[in-house]
Design a protein around this motif. Structure first.
Motif, PDB file in Angstrom:
ATOM      1  N   PHE A   1      33.614 -28.130  46.893  1.00  0.00           N
ATOM      2  CA  PHE A   1      34.098 -29.408  47.412  1.00  0.00           C
ATOM      3  C   PHE A   1      35.571 -29.541  47.074  1.00  0.00           C
ATOM      4  CE2 PHE A   1      29.608 -30.025  46.405  1.00  0.00           C
ATOM      5  CZ  PHE A   1      29.134 -30.542  47.594  1.00  0.00           C
ATOM      6  N   ARG A   2      36.337 -30.169  47.939  1.00  0.00           N
ATOM      7  CA  ARG A   2      37.742 -30.464  47.655  1.00  0.00           C
ATOM      8  C   ARG A   2      38.140 -31.724  48.410  1.00  0.00           C
ATOM      9  NH1 ARG A   2      41.041 -25.938  51.259  1.00  0.00           N
ATOM     10  NH2 ARG A   2      40.307 -26.727  53.230  1.00  0.00           N
TER      11      ARG A   2
ATOM     12  N   THR B   1      28.327 -24.936  59.412  1.00  0.00           N
ATOM     13  CA  THR B   1      29.371 -24.942  58.391  1.00  0.00           C
ATOM     14  C   THR B   1      29.423 -23.683  57.537  1.00  0.00           C
ATOM     15  OG1 THR B   1      27.925 -26.014  56.776  1.00  0.00           O
ATOM     16  CG2 THR B   1      29.218 -27.456  58.215  1.00  0.00           C
TER      17      THR B   1
ATOM     18  N   ASP C   1      32.825 -32.139  60.838  1.00  0.00           N
ATOM     19  CA  ASP C   1      33.847 -31.570  61.726  1.00  0.00           C
ATOM     20  C   ASP C   1      34.015 -32.401  63.001  1.00  0.00           C
ATOM     21  OD1 ASP C   1      34.387 -29.542  59.924  1.00  0.00           O
ATOM     22  OD2 ASP C   1      32.916 -28.186  60.810  1.00  0.00           O
TER      23      ASP C   1
ATOM     24  N   LYS D   1      32.729 -21.349  56.112  1.00  0.00           N
ATOM     25  CA  LYS D   1      34.038 -21.925  56.446  1.00  0.00           C
ATOM     26  C   LYS D   1      34.166 -23.306  55.805  1.00  0.00           C
ATOM     27  CE  LYS D   1      32.565 -24.167  60.685  1.00  0.00           C
ATOM     28  NZ  LYS D   1      33.194 -24.947  61.692  1.00  0.00           N
ATOM     29  N   TRP D   2      35.415 -23.750  55.654  1.00  0.00           N
ATOM     30  CA  TRP D   2      35.654 -25.115  55.194  1.00  0.00           C
ATOM     31  C   TRP D   2      35.326 -26.056  56.332  1.00  0.00           C
ATOM     32  CZ3 TRP D   2      36.161 -26.543  50.384  1.00  0.00           C
ATOM     33  CH2 TRP D   2      36.691 -25.661  49.452  1.00  0.00           C
ATOM     34  N   SER D   3      34.678 -27.150  56.023  1.00  0.00           N
ATOM     35  CA  SER D   3      34.337 -28.161  57.018  1.00  0.00           C
ATOM     36  C   SER D   3      34.679 -29.526  56.451  1.00  0.00           C
ATOM     37  CB  SER D   3      32.841 -28.106  57.338  1.00  0.00           C
ATOM     38  OG  SER D   3      32.511 -26.883  57.929  1.00  0.00           O
ATOM     39  N   SER D   4      34.837 -30.486  57.329  1.00  0.00           N
ATOM     40  CA  SER D   4      35.080 -31.853  56.869  1.00  0.00           C
ATOM     41  C   SER D   4      33.823 -32.679  57.120  1.00  0.00           C
ATOM     42  CB  SER D   4      36.268 -32.472  57.600  1.00  0.00           C
ATOM     43  OG  SER D   4      35.984 -32.633  58.971  1.00  0.00           O
TER      44      SER D   4
END
Length: 86
Positions: free
Chosen positions: A79-80, A26, A47, A29-32
């Motif tokens: 975080f978002r 991660t 991800d 980069k943005w990851s979920s």
């Protein structure tokens, strides 16, 4: 949240260890991250890849916390779009 942590890499839950071979990548980069806790069955996906799949009833209720690698961690963590559903 620390991809290279020896025992608790990104997607881990303190005190829970998975035997799954998947480790998240991660950094930079943005990851979920999706965490599913249904009774004692806890699954964490980063991800879309399952990085933790355990049975443990000690976290059936309680506090939700987000934790990075501490003062010597991997760098800034942001975080978002945090959503909690019952």
């Amino acid at each position: 949240i620390s991809d290279n942590h020896a025992t608790h890499p990104t997607g881990s839950i303190v005190g829970m260890h998975s035997t799954l071979p998947n480790r998240a990548a991660t950094a930079g980069k943005w990851s979920s991250m999706e965490i599913s806790a249904r009774g004692p069955h806890i699954v964490v996906k980063v991800d879309g890849k399952t990085v933790l799949d355990v049975q443990d009833s000690k976290f059936a209720s309680g506090t939700i916390a987000l934790q990075a690698g501490g003062p010597n961690g991997p760098g800034p963590i942001l975080f978002r779009q945090i959503r909690i559903r019952s």
